[in-house]
Motif scaffolding. Structure first.
Motif, PDB file in Angstrom:
ATOM      1  N   HIS A 390      15.372  15.774 -32.873  1.00  0.00           N
ATOM      2  CA  HIS A 390      16.245  15.175 -33.885  1.00  0.00           C
ATOM      3  C   HIS A 390      17.689  15.656 -33.777  1.00  0.00           C
ATOM      4  O   HIS A 390      18.538  15.235 -34.561  1.00  0.00           O
ATOM      5  CB  HIS A 390      15.715  15.481 -35.292  1.00  0.00           C
ATOM      6  N   ASP A 533      21.955   3.477 -30.733  1.00  0.00           N
ATOM      7  CA  ASP A 533      20.509   3.723 -30.675  1.00  0.00           C
ATOM      8  C   ASP A 533      20.098   4.649 -31.821  1.00  0.00           C
ATOM      9  O   ASP A 533      19.056   4.453 -32.458  1.00  0.00           O
ATOM     10  CB  ASP A 533      20.134   4.368 -29.339  1.00  0.00           C
ATOM     11  N   GLN A 534      20.936   5.655 -32.099  1.00  0.00           N
ATOM     12  CA  GLN A 534      20.620   6.612 -33.163  1.00  0.00           C
ATOM     13  C   GLN A 534      20.803   5.992 -34.553  1.00  0.00           C
ATOM     14  O   GLN A 534      19.964   6.187 -35.443  1.00  0.00           O
ATOM     15  CB  GLN A 534      21.503   7.852 -33.016  1.00  0.00           C
ATOM     16  N   GLU A 537      17.858   3.702 -35.033  1.00  0.00           N
ATOM     17  CA  GLU A 537      16.575   4.394 -35.198  1.00  0.00           C
ATOM     18  C   GLU A 537      16.317   4.667 -36.676  1.00  0.00           C
ATOM     19  O   GLU A 537      15.205   4.456 -37.187  1.00  0.00           O
ATOM     20  CB  GLU A 537      16.577   5.711 -34.415  1.00  0.00           C
ATOM     21  N   TRP A 541      13.609   2.518 -39.193  1.00  0.00           N
ATOM     22  CA  TRP A 541      12.666   3.277 -40.026  1.00  0.00           C
ATOM     23  C   TRP A 541      12.824   2.879 -41.493  1.00  0.00           C
ATOM     24  O   TRP A 541      11.829   2.688 -42.209  1.00  0.00           O
ATOM     25  CB  TRP A 541      12.928   4.774 -39.844  1.00  0.00           C
ATOM     26  N   LYS A 571      19.704  -5.748 -27.751  1.00  0.00           N
ATOM     27  CA  LYS A 571      18.636  -4.899 -28.286  1.00  0.00           C
ATOM     28  C   LYS A 571      18.102  -5.397 -29.630  1.00  0.00           C
ATOM     29  O   LYS A 571      17.142  -4.835 -30.168  1.00  0.00           O
ATOM     30  CB  LYS A 571      19.156  -3.471 -28.466  1.00  0.00           C
ATOM     31  N   TYR A 573      19.856  -5.344 -32.400  1.00  0.00           N
ATOM     32  CA  TYR A 573      20.447  -4.542 -33.473  1.00  0.00           C
ATOM     33  C   TYR A 573      21.284  -5.388 -34.430  1.00  0.00           C
ATOM     34  O   TYR A 573      21.308  -5.132 -35.644  1.00  0.00           O
ATOM     35  CB  TYR A 573      21.330  -3.437 -32.889  1.00  0.00           C
ATOM     36  N   LYS A 630      22.731   9.972 -36.890  1.00  0.00           N
ATOM     37  CA  LYS A 630      21.523   9.892 -37.716  1.00  0.00           C
ATOM     38  C   LYS A 630      21.780  10.409 -39.130  1.00  0.00           C
ATOM     39  O   LYS A 630      21.312   9.832 -40.117  1.00  0.00           O
ATOM     40  CB  LYS A 630      20.387  10.683 -37.071  1.00  0.00           C
TER      41      LYS A 630
END
Length: 653
Positions: A390, A533-534, A537, A541, A571, A573, A630
């Motif tokens: 993480h 990407d982060q 992610e 979730w 992707k 997104y 994140k």
């Protein structure tokens, strides 16, 4: 011997606002009266971003109008010039942050002729040299100033190199450059054949020897601190400085018709494209002023036939931030890249020597092809062990920034070579976060030796087959002037509290709840593919948990280039962002320079951001916490600062 005549009006920049107000009201202080000089005064405080549409004597009214002391901004418009201060005194690392030459230019036009500080950031001091503003770390000079005694220039320059002395006793760098190369058809590059020293060398040293502008009488081998010139493979400029550079060049070279090797010069328009959505710019009637900057930039690019990456024609934003595009499209291992932005260091992740310079230095390089510099020491940051799943490179960067060696300024003005198994395991995108923020660590630049990941990155982004050469690495036994070893396994999710990027604190050590008003993810540091990407992610979730962005939070994401936006589309997104009503902004520096969505508009507002700096005023009047991608998204969902790991614990089924 030349002498400097100064009045005895000295302004001591302190942490105590009462003593600062007293000085501004006419009370004379001495060093004995001062309890604590301000350290880490940034160029964001000396010359706040919104005043950058000025680039000449009009700057005299603005120096230190962004200086924050105990929550106040004591120095008002025109105050320095009105009080006729000729000397400013401060603590450590004066001039941190941006490479903007507006800071020393503003001080100079306000009548300041000497800055005395415990230490200076490399780019600020070089910018001051280049325009004839004197700097010194010798506090004993204050006794002569107090007594109205003339100061021998030799006393100010005694610890400076020969080239710096020539610049300060000539008419600045442009005057010296014109004098040196006048009447020479080739202008420069009389480079004699120079063999590399027969000793183990760092990777950075090898690049220096291949690019240093050796003259027949140049000292050999190269010695740290020596002033000289280095040949640049790439030179770039952006619209915040083009008008200033054009004004300088046309004054020094009235008949200038061509630049040196123009095909290796790039112009970017990237900073102020969202000004029409900036409350500050609208309320202060600055839109037209920044339109003028944009016009000067376009005019300069067309006149000298420079390759340009500009604003988009049918929508807001630009093709990309300069640092993002230099890494994606241009910089190659072993090259030297210079630009009018301190975060030019970004491209060092590809194995090139990439560093920021001031406007005068770049203007001189536009006509000569070489850049003034002082040969830096090379230091090493080795990252051992393994990062937790993480923990990102941004967490690593913020953790490094709180190290005592960094906070004490041990690495100021030095090339930082990042190495170790953790660095080798990182993608190029993740490495750029470290080399980008090498500047916050005080570094001249940051660099990572190229490897197969570098080759793959260049092939993927440019469809170019680059071949590594045997010399592109540090030799076994190479000597570094200093080193820092980091145990990656000890690093957790990190934050930097408002005021300075070095205010690092682990999230788990946060002692109180911090509610936020704004969450912003983007800029050159955090607008890359790996950053998105982060971000996604966490958002994916959240979708699965039927969570959304907290209703009280203004949340913005901004890509660093159109390539990143295309990647996000491929992707899936963009679809997710639309479903969650999250605005995706096109490339631009935006909130990182207080110009667009994501900037605060009130002193009370709190922002969590993945940008690289949180100096006072950097992103508006509010306070800014720095964090990883994140953590930014997790906090936007929670409405308060939290890590993704902590957020997941709150919603365990």
């Amino acid at each position: 011997m030349m002498k400097l005549n100064l009045n005895n009006k000295v302004l001591y920049l302190t942490k105590d606002k009462a003593s600062l107000y007293s000085q501004l009201n006419g009370e004379a202080y001495t060093l004995k009266n001062i309890s604590d000089l301000r350290d880490n005064i940034s160029t964001d405080e000396i010359s706040p971003v919104p005043i950058m549409y000025n680039f000449d004597e009009r700057l005299k009214d603005y120096p230190h109008t962004g200086l924050k002391v105990e929550g106040d901004l004591p120095i008002k418009f025109g105050e320095i010039a009105k009080q006729k201060f000729s000397v400013i005194v401060a603590g450590k690392r004066y001039g941190k942050g941006s490479s903007r030459e507006h800071s020393p230019v503003a001080e100079f036009h306000a009548g300041v002729r000497l800055i005395i500080a415990e230490s200076f950031e490399y780019i600020y001091r070089q910018n001051a040299d280049n325009i004839g503003l004197y700097t010194s770390t010798d506090f004993s000079l204050l006794n002569k100033i107090k007594n109205n005694e003339p100061i021998d220039l030799e006393d100010i320059l005694k610890d400076r190199d020969t080239l710096t002395k020539k610049i300060l006793t000539s008419k600045g760098l442009l005057g010296l450059g014109k004098k040196v190369y006048k009447g020479d058809d080739n202008r420069l590059h009389h480079k004699p054949e120079v063999e590399l020293p027969n000793t183990p060398m760092t990777f950075a040293e090898k690049i220096l020897y291949r690019h240093h502008e050796f003259q027949p009488n140049s000292p050999y081998p190269l010695k740290s601190g020596l002033g000289g010139f280095i040949k640049a493979d790439w030179r770039f400029i952006h619209e915040a400085y083009t008008g200033m550079a054009m004004s300088m060049l046309h004054k020094e070279y009235p008949e200038l018709t061509t630049l040196y090797n123009p095909e290796k010069i790039i112009a970017f328009e990237e900073h102020f494209g969202y000004r029409h959505r900036s409350k500050y710019h609208i309320e202060h009637n600055l839109i037209e002023s920044f339109d003028t900057l944009s016009g000067a930039h376009t005019q300069f690019s067309k006149k000298y036939n420079i390759r340009s990456h500009g604003q988009l024609s049918n929508e807001d934003g630009s093709e990309g931030i300069s640092h993002s595009l230099m890494a994606e499209k241009y910089a190659l291992p072993g090259e030297v890249v210079v630009g009018t932005d301190s975060h030019t260091t970004h491209s060092g992740a590809l194995g090139c020597l990439a560093f920021g310079v001031g406007t005068t230095n770049l203007a001189n390089a536009l006509v000569t092809g070489v850049v003034r510099y002082n040969i830096p020491d090379v230091v090493k940051i080795e990252v051992k062990g393994k990062l937790a799943s993480h923990v990102s490179s941004k967490d690593l960067a913020l953790s490094i920034l709180k190290e005592p060696k960094i906070k004490n300024g041990n690495f100021v003005g030095k090339i930082i070579e990042f190495c170790g198994e953790v660095i080798r395991s990182m993608s190029i995108d993740e490495r750029t976060t470290l080399t980008n923020m090498a500047l916050e660590m005080g570094g001249f630049c940051g660099i990572v030796a190229p490897d197969t990941k570098t080759i793959d990155f260049i092939k993927e982004r440019r469809n170019y087959n680059f071949q590594l050469e045997d010399w592109m690495k540090a030799d076994a036994g190479a000597k570094y002037s200093d080193s820092l070893i980091i145990d990656a396994s000890t690093i957790d999710s990190m934050l930097s509290s408002p005021g300075d990027p070095s205010n690092g604190i682990a999230f788990n050590s946060l002692e109180h709840e911090v509610k936020i008003d704004i969450a912003y993810g983007g800029s050159c540091t955090a607008g890359k593919r790996s950053d998105f990407d982060q971000y996604l992610e966490v958002l994916i979730w959240a979708q699965e948990k039927k969570l959304n962005i907290h209703e009280s939070i203004k949340f913005f994401l901004q890509v660093g280039s159109l390539d990143v936006k295309k990647y996000c589309d491929q992707k899936g997104y963009l679809k997710i962002l639309k479903e969650m009503n999250i605005e995706l902004l096109n490339p631009q520096c935006g909130a990182c320079c207080n110009c667009g969505p994501g900037s605060s508009t009130k002193k009370e507002e709190v922002t969590i951001s993945s940008i690289n700096r949180n100096f006072p005023g950097r992103s508006g009047p509010g306070s800014v916490w720095l964090a990883s991608p994140k953590t930014v998204v997790a906090s936007a969902i929670a409405g308060k600062i939290t890590s993704f790991e902590k957020l997941k614990q709150m919603y365990v089924e």
